[in-house]
Design a protein around this motif. Structure first.
Motif: not given
Length: 282
Positions: A4-9
């Motif tokens: 799973t890949v998540n986006e982070y600021p």
């Protein structure tokens, strides 16, 4: 199945650079509570900057946020330019401090205070974990790795506030600028060198910081080192309570730090500006 890949600021902040020439960048990942230690270290290795930081929710009620700091090779309990750059990024990304004009950072050395002025942010130098004379065999290794003679060393001291700094004082900024270290000989020592400018210099002192054991042979501009050096030099009467530092000259940087005292506290300050904004996939 793919991970799973998540986006982070994400922010990349230039620290200790008051003018158009660069200081020292720090990569800042916001809201990173979901990342594992392995993910943090892997990303810090990939950025290949001297430090990459991860902003997390605090665990202590006095803190505004918690910060983890990684070099390409390992985690640090404290570092100066990541502290100021991350504070700048946290505020710019909507962070609201509990106390106006003051932030409290939670990190590996405990709580670190950060104050704000119109143009600069300052962190309060944390207590030294290790101070006092450097063991003769360690000092001999450091001197040899710098390519200088023992006679050129005016003084030395442990100035460790987390990264393991060893401080060496030379007679002049010119001697500091002329150093050509042997990083293999230096090994895992983290060596900071300081020398004074005369009248008309760009600052009161020139500093260089060498950390080959952390995969950063020479750090462009180093808040933690300057905090430790200030505690040593002001405490011993070599430096006044307020002075300025130039660092990064040999690397084509134009780092500028301001050292001030307030009672028993020493503060290390400089300017920060965000140069990259976006998100990262981790």
């Amino acid at each position: 199945m793919p991970a799973t890949v998540n986006e982070y600021p994400f922010s990349q902040v230039d620290v200790f650079a008051p003018g158009p020439k660069p200081g020292n960048p720090v990569a800042v990942v916001h809201g990173a509570d979901g990342l594992s230690d392995e993910q943090m270290q892997s990303f810090a290795n990939w950025t290949n900057l001297s430090e990459t930081t991860f902003l997390l929710k605090p665990t202590l009620p006095e803190a505004d946020y918690r910060l983890r700091i990684f070099t390409p090779a390992s985690e640090l309990p404290f570092a100066g330019h990541p502290t100021l750059g991350s504070a700048h990024a946290w505020l710019e990304n909507g962070g609201q401090p509990q106390r106006p004009g003051e932030l409290v950072q939670e990190c590996g050395v405990g709580l670190v205070k950060i104050s704000q002025t119109a143009g600069e942010q300052f962190f309060e130098a944390p207590p030294l974990r290790r101070s006092g004379p450097v063991e003769p065999e360690v000092l001999e290794q450091a001197i040899a790795s710098l390519g200088i003679t023992p006679e050129q060393v005016l003084d030395s001291n442990w100035v460790d506030n987390g990264p393991g700094w060893l401080g060496i004082r030379l007679a002049s900024a010119r001697q500091v600028l002329d150093l050509t270290p042997d990083f293999v000989a230096m090994g895992k020592l983290n060596v900071g060198v300081i020398g004074a400018y005369g009248d008309g210099g760009p600052a009161d002192f020139e500093v260089r910081g060498f950390v080959p054991g952390l995969a950063v042979p020479e750090d462009p501009v180093t808040g933690s080192l300057n905090a430790g050096l200030a505690q040593w030099l002001i405490g011993s009467g070599v430096a006044e309570g307020d002075y300025t530092v130039s660092q990064g000259t040999v690397l084509g940087r134009d780092g500028r730090l301001t050292i001030t005292t307030e009672g028993d506290s020493i503060w290390v300050g400089g300017t920060s500006r965000t140069v990259i904004r976006g998100s990262v996939s981790l």
